[in-house]
Design a protein around this motif. Structure first.
Motif, mmCIF file in Angstrom:
data_model
loop_
_atom_site.group_PDB
_atom_site.id
_atom_site.type_symbol
_atom_site.label_atom_id
_atom_site.label_comp_id
_atom_site.label_asym_id
_atom_site.label_seq_id
_atom_site.Cartn_x
_atom_site.Cartn_y
_atom_site.Cartn_z
ATOM 1 N N TYR A 76 35.527 38.808 47.290
ATOM 2 C CA TYR A 76 36.120 38.598 45.964
ATOM 3 C C TYR A 76 35.062 37.937 45.094
ATOM 4 N N LEU A 77 34.713 38.589 43.983
ATOM 5 C CA LEU A 77 33.739 38.017 43.047
ATOM 6 C C LEU A 77 34.440 36.926 42.259
ATOM 7 N N SER A 78 33.894 35.725 42.319
ATOM 8 C CA SER A 78 34.599 34.587 41.717
ATOM 9 C C SER A 78 33.631 33.467 41.360
ATOM 10 N N CYS A 100 37.283 42.814 41.997
ATOM 11 C CA CYS A 100 36.903 42.235 40.706
ATOM 12 C C CYS A 100 38.147 41.651 40.045
ATOM 13 N N GLY A 101 38.076 40.372 39.716
ATOM 14 C CA GLY A 101 39.161 39.765 38.954
ATOM 15 C C GLY A 101 38.941 39.977 37.465
ATOM 16 N N HIS A 102 39.952 39.657 36.679
ATOM 17 C CA HIS A 102 39.850 39.699 35.210
ATOM 18 C C HIS A 102 40.817 38.665 34.660
ATOM 19 N N TYR A 103 40.781 38.460 33.358
ATOM 20 C CA TYR A 103 41.683 37.487 32.702
ATOM 21 C C TYR A 103 41.477 36.105 33.340
ATOM 22 N N GLU A 104 42.562 35.449 33.796
ATOM 23 C CA GLU A 104 42.398 34.114 34.391
ATOM 24 C C GLU A 104 42.103 34.176 35.888
ATOM 25 N N GLY A 105 41.985 35.395 36.403
ATOM 26 C CA GLY A 105 41.693 35.540 37.829
ATOM 27 C C GLY A 105 42.829 36.221 38.568
ATOM 28 N N VAL A 106 42.865 36.009 39.885
ATOM 29 C CA VAL A 106 43.741 36.765 40.787
ATOM 30 C C VAL A 106 44.685 35.797 41.495
ATOM 31 N N GLU A 137 34.211 34.567 49.150
ATOM 32 C CA GLU A 137 34.137 34.618 47.684
ATOM 33 C C GLU A 137 32.689 34.390 47.284
ATOM 34 N N ILE A 138 32.216 35.202 46.367
ATOM 35 C CA ILE A 138 30.820 35.085 45.935
ATOM 36 C C ILE A 138 30.765 34.958 44.418
ATOM 37 N N SER A 139 29.954 33.993 43.976
ATOM 38 C CA SER A 139 29.699 33.796 42.547
ATOM 39 C C SER A 139 28.278 34.243 42.250
ATOM 40 N N ILE A 140 28.065 34.831 41.092
ATOM 41 C CA ILE A 140 26.675 35.203 40.763
ATOM 42 C C ILE A 140 25.982 34.103 39.967
ATOM 43 N N GLY A 141 26.642 32.983 39.740
ATOM 44 C CA GLY A 141 25.974 31.885 39.045
ATOM 45 C C GLY A 141 26.983 30.945 38.435
ATOM 46 N N ASP A 142 26.501 29.789 38.031
ATOM 47 C CA ASP A 142 27.393 28.763 37.492
ATOM 48 C C ASP A 142 27.687 28.988 36.017
ATOM 49 N N TYR A 143 28.381 30.051 35.741
ATOM 50 C CA TYR A 143 28.876 30.356 34.404
ATOM 51 C C TYR A 143 30.083 31.269 34.608
ATOM 52 N N VAL A 144 30.909 31.377 33.588
ATOM 53 C CA VAL A 144 32.142 32.168 33.752
ATOM 54 C C VAL A 144 32.076 33.412 32.876
ATOM 55 N N LEU A 145 32.298 34.554 33.506
ATOM 56 C CA LEU A 145 32.314 35.847 32.808
ATOM 57 C C LEU A 145 33.760 36.282 32.610
ATOM 58 N N THR A 146 33.933 37.334 31.816
ATOM 59 C CA THR A 146 35.301 37.786 31.558
ATOM 60 C C THR A 146 35.882 38.572 32.740
ATOM 61 N N GLY A 147 35.012 39.099 33.607
ATOM 62 C CA GLY A 147 35.524 39.888 34.719
ATOM 63 C C GLY A 147 34.517 39.976 35.856
ATOM 64 N N GLY A 148 34.994 40.467 37.004
ATOM 65 C CA GLY A 148 34.138 40.562 38.185
ATOM 66 C C GLY A 148 33.315 41.841 38.241
ATOM 67 N N GLU A 149 33.417 42.690 37.198
ATOM 68 C CA GLU A 149 32.735 43.984 37.261
ATOM 69 C C GLU A 149 31.207 43.830 37.230
ATOM 70 N N LEU A 150 30.700 43.019 36.289
ATOM 71 C CA LEU A 150 29.243 42.831 36.244
ATOM 72 C C LEU A 150 28.746 42.149 37.524
ATOM 73 N N PRO A 151 29.419 41.079 37.989
ATOM 74 C CA PRO A 151 29.004 40.500 39.269
ATOM 75 C C PRO A 151 29.002 41.533 40.411
ATOM 76 N N ALA A 152 30.022 42.400 40.452
ATOM 77 C CA ALA A 152 30.066 43.409 41.526
ATOM 78 C C ALA A 152 28.854 44.342 41.426
HETATM 79 C C1 LIG Z 1 37.510 34.446 33.397
HETATM 80 S S1 LIG Z 1 37.200 34.649 35.081
HETATM 81 C C2 LIG Z 1 38.404 33.621 35.812
HETATM 82 C C3 LIG Z 1 37.917 32.251 35.985
HETATM 83 C C4 LIG Z 1 38.933 31.345 36.678
HETATM 84 N N1 LIG Z 1 40.024 31.059 35.803
HETATM 85 C C5 LIG Z 1 38.228 30.051 37.078
HETATM 86 O O1 LIG Z 1 38.212 29.111 36.291
HETATM 87 O O2 LIG Z 1 37.669 29.995 38.190
HETATM 88 C C6 LIG Z 1 37.794 36.257 35.413
HETATM 89 C C7 LIG Z 1 37.160 36.951 36.585
HETATM 90 O O3 LIG Z 1 35.779 37.149 36.319
HETATM 91 C C8 LIG Z 1 35.052 37.126 37.525
HETATM 92 N N2 LIG Z 1 33.962 36.149 37.379
HETATM 93 C C9 LIG Z 1 33.768 35.338 36.307
HETATM 94 N N3 LIG Z 1 32.666 34.605 36.459
HETATM 95 C C10 LIG Z 1 32.109 34.942 37.641
HETATM 96 C C11 LIG Z 1 30.957 34.526 38.359
HETATM 97 N N4 LIG Z 1 30.137 33.583 37.898
HETATM 98 N N5 LIG Z 1 30.683 35.120 39.549
HETATM 99 C C12 LIG Z 1 31.509 36.059 40.052
HETATM 100 N N6 LIG Z 1 32.627 36.484 39.409
HETATM 101 C C13 LIG Z 1 32.930 35.952 38.231
HETATM 102 C C14 LIG Z 1 36.037 36.798 38.657
HETATM 103 O O4 LIG Z 1 36.355 37.993 39.337
HETATM 104 C C15 LIG Z 1 37.215 36.227 37.913
HETATM 105 O O5 LIG Z 1 38.426 36.494 38.562
#
Ligand SMILES: C[S@@+](CC[C@H](N)C(=O)[O-])C[C@H]1O[C@@H](n2cnc3c(N)ncnc32)[C@H](O)[C@@H]1O
Length: 254
Positions: A88-90, A114-120, A132-147
């Motif tokens: 799970y990309l997160s 791939c999550g979207h919105y506030e997550g899964v 669960e894998i993060s591509i970095g310490d920042y928040v994107l709108t969805g998991g598609e780019l990380p995937a």
């Molecule tokens: C807006 S984010 C949700 C963030 C969540 N509410 C939180 O604070 O942890 C929506 C989705 O984008 C993906 N995403 C956002 N940032 C990411 C990151 N740095 N690495 C991997 N996935 C990310 C995840 O799949 C997540 O479910």
């Protein structure tokens, strides 16, 4: 290597992974990437896949049932004797790096959610994700780019994706150091010259120059990598000089 990507935006993933080296590897059948539209498994007439969070708060959460149905459909037609990992990309995941890419490249199949919105909904993550894998310490709108990033980094390590295996072995990070600067024609561009050593044809000297530049750059920009590299490559002990034989014990004297 096979990838299955569960997403609300399969076109976005397909477009990115349909180009360049990864696109060609897919066309050649060296890797396989399948995308799965989670919305197809919504199970309601409006195709809703998300809902407001329990306990209140902003945004929408992707609901567990459509993800569950999507996963089950994907898993149903997979061969039994393959190794696979569900990721799970997160932003809450372990930070992705080259060592993780290498580890994941050892599986036959990766299934990426791939999550979207506030997550899964956490229950879907707990049920299906191995990690669960993060591509970095920042928040994107969805998991598609990380995937896509994960698929790209892992695919480069698969035989047949790059022109030759050495292509990834001496690159930044993979080698343990940042890569030396690269140059190509013309030899002089607007007064800036390519370092003359690179035009010398002396490959031992070129290798030594490149290692020196790599060490310099890594020390300056990534002292953490530099320290690890130096610890793993201690200087070779100098050979002790052999004692010269004297005439008394049968040796020659100058
Ligand atoms: C807006 S984010 C949700 C963030 C969540 N509410 C939180 O604070 O942890 C929506 C989705 O984008 C993906 N995403 C956002 N940032 C990411 C990151 N740095 N690495 C991997 N996935 C990310 C995840 O799949 C997540 O479910």
């Amino acid at each position: 290597m096979k990838f299955d990507i569960l997403t609300l935006f399969p076109d976005l993933v397909d477009r990115i992974l349909g180009e360049s080296i990864i696109g060609r590897a897919r066309t050649a059948g060296v890797i396989e990437v399948r995308t799965h539209q989670i919305r197809d498994f919504a199970g309601n007439k409006h195709n809703n896949v998300d809902d407001t969070p329990y306990g209140g708060g902003n945004g929408m959460v992707m609901a567990a049932p459509p993800i569950d149905r999507c996963f089950r459909a994907v898993l149903a037609d997979l061969p039994e004797n393959e190794t696979r990992r569900v990721v799970y990309l997160s932003p809450k995941g372990k930070i992705f790096d080259q060592a993780t890419a290498k580890r994941l490249a050892g599986y036959d199949r990766l299934i990426l959610l791939c999550g979207h919105y506030e997550g899964v909904d956490q229950r879907a993550i707990d049920r299906f994700a191995d990690e669960e894998i993060s591509i970095g310490d920042y928040v994107l709108t969805g998991g598609e780019l990380p995937a896509c990033i994960l698929v790209d980094a892992v695919s480069r390590l698969i035989d047949g994706v790059l022109a030759s295996p050495e292509c990834h072995e001496d690159e930044s990070i993979a080698s343990g150091l940042l890569e030396y600067p690269q140059y190509t024609r013309p030899p002089v561009w607007e007064g800036d010259e390519v370092p003359p050593i690179l035009l010398s044809g002396d490959h031992a000297k070129i290798d030594a120059w490149r290692l020196e530049r790599s060490l310099e750059l890594t020390k300056e920009r990534r002292p953490d990598l530099y320290d690890a590299y130096v610890a793993a490559h201690p200087p070779k002990p100098k050979k002790a000089k052999r004692a010269r034989k004297t005439p008394a014990d049968g040796g020659d004297e100058d």
